[in-house]
Design an enzyme around this catalytic site. Structure first.
Site, PDB file in Angstrom:
ATOM      1  N   HIS A 106      32.850  83.134  61.116  1.00  9.71           N
ATOM      2  CA  HIS A 106      33.772  83.466  60.023  1.00  9.71           C
ATOM      3  C   HIS A 106      35.218  83.053  60.304  1.00  9.71           C
ATOM      4  O   HIS A 106      36.085  83.250  59.474  1.00  9.71           O
ATOM      5  CB  HIS A 106      33.766  84.971  59.749  1.00  9.71           C
ATOM      6  CG  HIS A 106      32.417  85.533  59.448  1.00  9.71           C
ATOM      7  ND1 HIS A 106      31.612  86.079  60.423  1.00  9.71           N
ATOM      8  CD2 HIS A 106      31.713  85.623  58.291  1.00  9.71           C
ATOM      9  CE1 HIS A 106      30.473  86.499  59.879  1.00  9.71           C
ATOM     10  NE2 HIS A 106      30.500  86.240  58.595  1.00  9.71           N
ATOM     11  N   ASP A 208      15.306  80.255 104.042  1.00  5.43           N
ATOM     12  CA  ASP A 208      14.117  79.444 104.307  1.00  5.43           C
ATOM     13  C   ASP A 208      14.442  78.048 104.836  1.00  5.43           C
ATOM     14  O   ASP A 208      14.503  77.079 104.081  1.00  5.43           O
ATOM     15  CB  ASP A 208      13.283  79.351 103.027  1.00  5.43           C
ATOM     16  CG  ASP A 208      11.881  78.838 103.300  1.00  5.43           C
ATOM     17  OD1 ASP A 208      11.679  78.143 104.318  1.00  5.43           O
ATOM     18  OD2 ASP A 208      10.988  79.135 102.488  1.00  5.43           O
ATOM     19  N   HIS A 211      10.604  75.776 105.250  1.00  7.17           N
ATOM     20  CA  HIS A 211       9.890  74.887 104.318  1.00  7.17           C
ATOM     21  C   HIS A 211      10.249  73.420 104.541  1.00  7.17           C
ATOM     22  O   HIS A 211       9.486  72.535 104.177  1.00  7.17           O
ATOM     23  CB  HIS A 211      10.233  75.256 102.867  1.00  7.17           C
ATOM     24  CG  HIS A 211      11.578  74.750 102.416  1.00  7.17           C
ATOM     25  ND1 HIS A 211      12.760  75.300 102.838  1.00  7.17           N
ATOM     26  CD2 HIS A 211      11.932  73.706 101.612  1.00  7.17           C
ATOM     27  CE1 HIS A 211      13.777  74.651 102.295  1.00  7.17           C
ATOM     28  NE2 HIS A 211      13.305  73.673 101.551  1.00  7.17           N
ATOM     29  N   HIS A 216       9.659  68.793 102.511  1.00 11.05           N
ATOM     30  CA  HIS A 216      10.465  67.565 102.406  1.00 11.05           C
ATOM     31  C   HIS A 216       9.987  66.479 103.370  1.00 11.05           C
ATOM     32  O   HIS A 216      10.721  65.522 103.641  1.00 11.05           O
ATOM     33  CB  HIS A 216      11.940  67.885 102.662  1.00 11.05           C
ATOM     34  CG  HIS A 216      12.498  68.922 101.736  1.00 11.05           C
ATOM     35  ND1 HIS A 216      12.419  68.831 100.371  1.00 11.05           N
ATOM     36  CD2 HIS A 216      13.146  70.102 101.979  1.00 11.05           C
ATOM     37  CE1 HIS A 216      12.990  69.900  99.818  1.00 11.05           C
ATOM     38  NE2 HIS A 216      13.426  70.686 100.774  1.00 11.05           N
ATOM     39  N   ASP A 371      11.662  71.094  95.974  1.00 12.22           N
ATOM     40  CA  ASP A 371      11.877  72.546  95.944  1.00 12.22           C
ATOM     41  C   ASP A 371      11.450  73.148  94.608  1.00 12.22           C
ATOM     42  O   ASP A 371      10.763  74.170  94.565  1.00 12.22           O
ATOM     43  CB  ASP A 371      13.364  72.863  96.185  1.00 12.22           C
ATOM     44  CG  ASP A 371      13.783  72.546  97.614  1.00 12.22           C
ATOM     45  OD1 ASP A 371      12.954  72.706  98.521  1.00 12.22           O
ATOM     46  OD2 ASP A 371      14.948  72.150  97.809  1.00 12.22           O
TER      47      ASP A 371
END
Lengths: 454, 107
Positions: A106, A208, A211, A216, A371
């Site tokens: 408005h 982490d 991992h 990777h 990831d």
């Protein structure tokens, strides 16, 4: 104790177990918005994104849209990005420079300082009178900056940012304070949506390291410095130590405190990750003496490893990626990624850094995709009836927590550990089940005392 | 006509505007080196055109509801404005910018 959703039965940091409901349950998510995102210090923007009066950047605090603006007096303010008239989202631009914010519905107009300044047809339509002074934007009551990063908090009773960070500041300084002049954002903000709970991403960056060698593995294999990789004379990983950091016998450290976490391996030289372009790693080598003067050798040498400031701000040293995991319901996040460079770095290094950063951690980055795939696939499994009842193992290194005597602060463990994950979930439980900050802090302190007896 | 001092030329760079506290208030603009003066208050609503955006096509856009006006003629070019803005003559003398306003329109 005010554990209305029984989340203490879902997380046991002492035994290292987590039940999947915390990643999928809508009621838990709704309580997170109130008790975690409504009370935590949340990253809003980098000061370098708002150099001039009228500059603004729009972002989220939890699911609340907010506008961050540079005021005419040079200060920074943030407001709920919502028109006070009928609740419409006020500013729809990602960023820019403006004199005012006008609602597209408005046409109510608000000044940079958040006041309601213009109401269309005010005389004709509001014959009953409208007290404009009462309908200004909702201000983020706590706002502060830390070495270039702007943080906001909805909770007036929250501890100061410094208290909230605790020893995490020591690790954050290693990222933000390597050189005189501080840091800046280079390039724009990469944004994308993936279907996973925010805690998968935040916890991985918190805790982490484990991992990386496997998730990777293909990237590490392909991107190892090789003669084929030398076309421009500045190959990836050029000049860096060519073996996995965990195999160098120097050890490493994981840190946990107040839900924050960080980890890295010790190296002999200032080694960034092997996938950083040669020009970037050369820059880190050349500027090492200044970084060492400012930070000491442990943090100056540290150009790798991961970090999360609870709940959703994460970054990686060396690749210089800083990201926020904006929650979008229990099953989705919007990932916002910034590339952070030392302001004093030459333009050519900033360009090389931007390329390295996008290649590894942009939306199509070879590491980012690895990831995201993990988090999204876990979230899909959790749609299953049996999977919803099956707990997770968070026990790595349990019982081996210590306080170091070499000046590296906080509750620590070896790099490969889940100490920071347990600390992350314990803090999450403490926030979810406490009505006041005094209770949150007391519970977190008690947990840390049990771990390291002090 | 009264000749009212606005500011030094150097104080009003291209793309910027100055608000002169006359009655009514006048906004003086520098559009790519040329100076223009218009009534400051938007004819649509309660907004100051000196806070507006000076565009390359010799227009100024209201900062609140985006009505566009011609800097040369004051003509209202777009919705929601339908009434033109008054214009005033600008003179540059030496290093200074002046606006010519009717005697009753004075600081």
């Amino acid at each position: 104790m005010d554990d209305k959703l029984n989340v203490r039965q879902l997380v046991d940091a002492h035994k290292g177990t987590v039940k999947p409901a915390i990643y999928i349950d809508q009621d838990i998510y709704d309580l997170e918005l109130e008790r975690v995102f409504g009370r935590s210090w949340l990253f809003l923007a980098h000061e370098s994104q708002l150099p001039k009066a009228g500059d603004f950047f729009t972002t989220y605090m939890g699911e609340d849209p907010v506008i961050v603006t540079r005021q005419k007096d040079g200060s920074i303010a943030a407001f709920l990005n919502q028109c006070r008239h009928r609740g419409m989202k006020l500013c729809h631009a990602d960023s820019g420079n403006t004199r005012a914010f006008t609602c597209p519905y408005h046409g109510w107009g608000f000044g940079l300082e958040g006041g309601l300044s213009v109401v269309p047809l005010e005389q004709e339509a509001y014959r009953n009178g409208l007290d404009k002074s009462k309908w200004g934007l909702v201000r983020v009551p706590r706002l502060t900056t830390y070495k270039g990063l702007i943080f906001g908090n909805w909770d007036e009773t929250a501890p100061s940012l410094e208290d909230y960070l605790g020893d995490m500041a020591w690790y954050m300084d290693g990222f933000l304070d390597r050189r005189e002049g501080g840091t800046e954002v280079v390039g724009g903000v990469h944004k994308w949506v993936i279907d996973c709970n925010w805690k998968f991403a935040a916890e991985q960056f918190c805790s982490d390291q484990y991992h990386a060698p496997y998730t990777h593995g293909s990237a590490i294999q392909v991107l190892a410095p090789t003669p084929e990789n030398k076309s421009d004379g500045k190959p990836l990983g050029d000049g860096q130590t060519q073996r996995p950091a965990w195999a160098n016998g120097l050890g490493g450290v994981q840190f946990s405190e107040k839900g924050h976490g960080s980890a890295f391996f010790f190296t002999e030289k200032p080694d960034a990750n092997v996938w950083v372009g040669g020009e970037v790693s050369e820059y880190f080598r050349e500027t090492y003496p200044e970084a060492e003067r400012r930070l000491g050798s442990v943090r100056a040498l540290r150009l790798a490893g991961h970090n999360t400031m609870f709940p959703t701000l994460s970054w990686l040293n060396g690749t210089q990626t800083l990201r926020v995991w904006h929650p979008k319901g229990p099953n989705q996040i919007e990932v916002w990624v910034f590339c952070i460079a030392d302001k004093a770095a030459p333009d050519s290094v900033k360009e090389a850094l931007k390329a390295s950063h996008a290649r590894a951690f942009g939306p199509a980055g070879f590491l980012e995709q690895d990831d995201s795939e993990n988090w999204v696939e876990v979230q899909k499994v959790l749609r299953g009836y049996k999977a919803k009842q099956t707990g997770f193992c968070v026990q790595m290194g349990l019982g081996f927590e210590e306080r170091r005597k070499d000046g590296i602060p906080g509750v620590t463990n070896y790099t490969f550990a889940e100490t920071a994950a347990r600390g992350f979930y314990q803090r999450w439980v403490d926030m979810m089940t406490s009505e006041t900050w005094a209770e949150i802090e007391a519970r977190t302190k008690e947990y840390q005392k049990e771990l390291v007896h002090g | 006509m009264d000749k009212i001092f606005v500011c030094a030329v150097a104080e009003l760079p291209p793309g910027e505007a100055r608000r002169i506290e006359t009655d009514p208030v006048i906004a003086v603009f520098n559009q790519d080196g040329e100076f223009y003066a218009l009534a400051d208050r938007c004819t649509h609503g309660e907004a100051s055109m000196s806070d507006g955006y000076v565009e390359d096509d010799c227009t100024v856009e209201c900062p609140i509801h985006s009505a566009k006006f011609c800097l040369k003629t004051g003509k209202a070019l777009t919705q929601p404005a339908t009434v033109d803005l008054a214009t005033f003559k600008v003179e540059v003398e030496g290093d200074n910018v002046y606006v010519l306003a009717p005697a009753q329109v004075a600081a």
